[in-house]
Scaffold this motif. Sequence first.
Motif, PDB file in Angstrom:
ATOM      1  N   GLU A   1     -45.062 -14.287  40.494  1.00 41.46           N
ATOM      2  CA  GLU A   1     -44.155 -14.822  39.478  1.00 41.46           C
ATOM      3  C   GLU A   1     -43.417 -16.053  39.993  1.00 41.46           C
ATOM      4  OE1 GLU A   1     -40.209 -13.464  36.963  1.00 41.46           O
ATOM      5  OE2 GLU A   1     -41.490 -11.911  37.823  1.00 41.46           O
ATOM      6  N   ALA A   2     -42.989 -16.013  41.252  1.00 40.54           N
ATOM      7  CA  ALA A   2     -42.301 -17.164  41.839  1.00 40.54           C
ATOM      8  C   ALA A   2     -43.236 -18.368  41.925  1.00 40.54           C
ATOM      9  CB  ALA A   2     -41.768 -16.806  43.228  1.00 40.54           C
ATOM     10  N   GLN A   3     -44.488 -18.146  42.311  1.00 41.58           N
ATOM     11  CA  GLN A   3     -45.460 -19.235  42.382  1.00 41.58           C
ATOM     12  C   GLN A   3     -45.703 -19.836  41.002  1.00 41.58           C
ATOM     13  OE1 GLN A   3     -49.340 -18.178  43.842  1.00 41.58           O
ATOM     14  NE2 GLN A   3     -50.112 -20.256  43.691  1.00 41.58           N
ATOM     15  N   GLN A   4     -45.884 -18.989  40.008  1.00 48.44           N
ATOM     16  CA  GLN A   4     -46.131 -19.477  38.657  1.00 48.44           C
ATOM     17  C   GLN A   4     -44.938 -20.251  38.119  1.00 48.44           C
ATOM     18  OE1 GLN A   4     -47.143 -15.819  36.665  1.00 48.44           O
ATOM     19  NE2 GLN A   4     -49.326 -16.011  37.143  1.00 48.44           N
TER      20      GLN A   4
ATOM     21  N   ALA B   1     -43.887  -6.354  45.495  1.00 43.12           N
ATOM     22  CA  ALA B   1     -43.643  -7.586  46.248  1.00 43.12           C
ATOM     23  C   ALA B   1     -44.651  -8.666  45.865  1.00 43.12           C
ATOM     24  CB  ALA B   1     -43.708  -7.308  47.749  1.00 43.12           C
ATOM     25  N   VAL B   2     -45.903  -8.289  45.710  1.00 41.30           N
ATOM     26  CA  VAL B   2     -46.935  -9.246  45.302  1.00 41.30           C
ATOM     27  C   VAL B   2     -46.629  -9.784  43.909  1.00 41.30           C
ATOM     28  CG1 VAL B   2     -49.374  -9.496  44.705  1.00 41.30           C
ATOM     29  CG2 VAL B   2     -48.724  -8.307  46.805  1.00 41.30           C
TER      30      VAL B   2
ATOM     31  N   HIS C   1     -44.952 -24.161  37.057  1.00 41.43           N
ATOM     32  CA  HIS C   1     -44.476 -24.557  35.738  1.00 41.43           C
ATOM     33  C   HIS C   1     -43.390 -25.627  35.868  1.00 41.43           C
ATOM     34  CE1 HIS C   1     -41.850 -24.257  32.166  1.00 41.43           C
ATOM     35  NE2 HIS C   1     -43.008 -24.176  31.536  1.00 41.43           N
ATOM     36  N   ASP C   2     -42.442 -25.404  36.768  1.00 42.98           N
ATOM     37  CA  ASP C   2     -41.366 -26.380  36.970  1.00 42.98           C
ATOM     38  C   ASP C   2     -41.932 -27.723  37.419  1.00 42.98           C
ATOM     39  OD1 ASP C   2     -39.614 -24.387  36.267  1.00 42.98           O
ATOM     40  OD2 ASP C   2     -38.928 -24.005  38.321  1.00 42.98           O
ATOM     41  N   TYR C   3     -42.936 -27.700  38.293  1.00 38.83           N
ATOM     42  CA  TYR C   3     -43.528 -28.932  38.801  1.00 38.83           C
ATOM     43  C   TYR C   3     -44.249 -29.695  37.690  1.00 38.83           C
ATOM     44  CZ  TYR C   3     -46.446 -32.091  41.498  1.00 38.83           C
ATOM     45  OH  TYR C   3     -47.055 -33.209  41.993  1.00 38.83           O
TER      46      TYR C   3
END
Length: 56
Positions: free
Chosen positions: A24-27, A18-19, A31-33
């Motif tokens: 991965e979602a945060q990264q 889960a971590v 990246h998208d931002y």
Amino acid sequence: MPDYKEMYFQLAAKVANAVDILVEAQQQGEHDYTEEETPVISLKNSKREKKGGDQA
């Protein structure tokens, strides 16, 4: 009697997964931002600009 040691290791493995998913979602979000071509927020210095050339 339940095998608490095995249950603990299974739980720890799932928490680690889960971590990893959250990291991965945060990264990906970061990246998208940073790849955004237009600024999300545009700031103006209108309070600092004096009309009529006053330097008070």
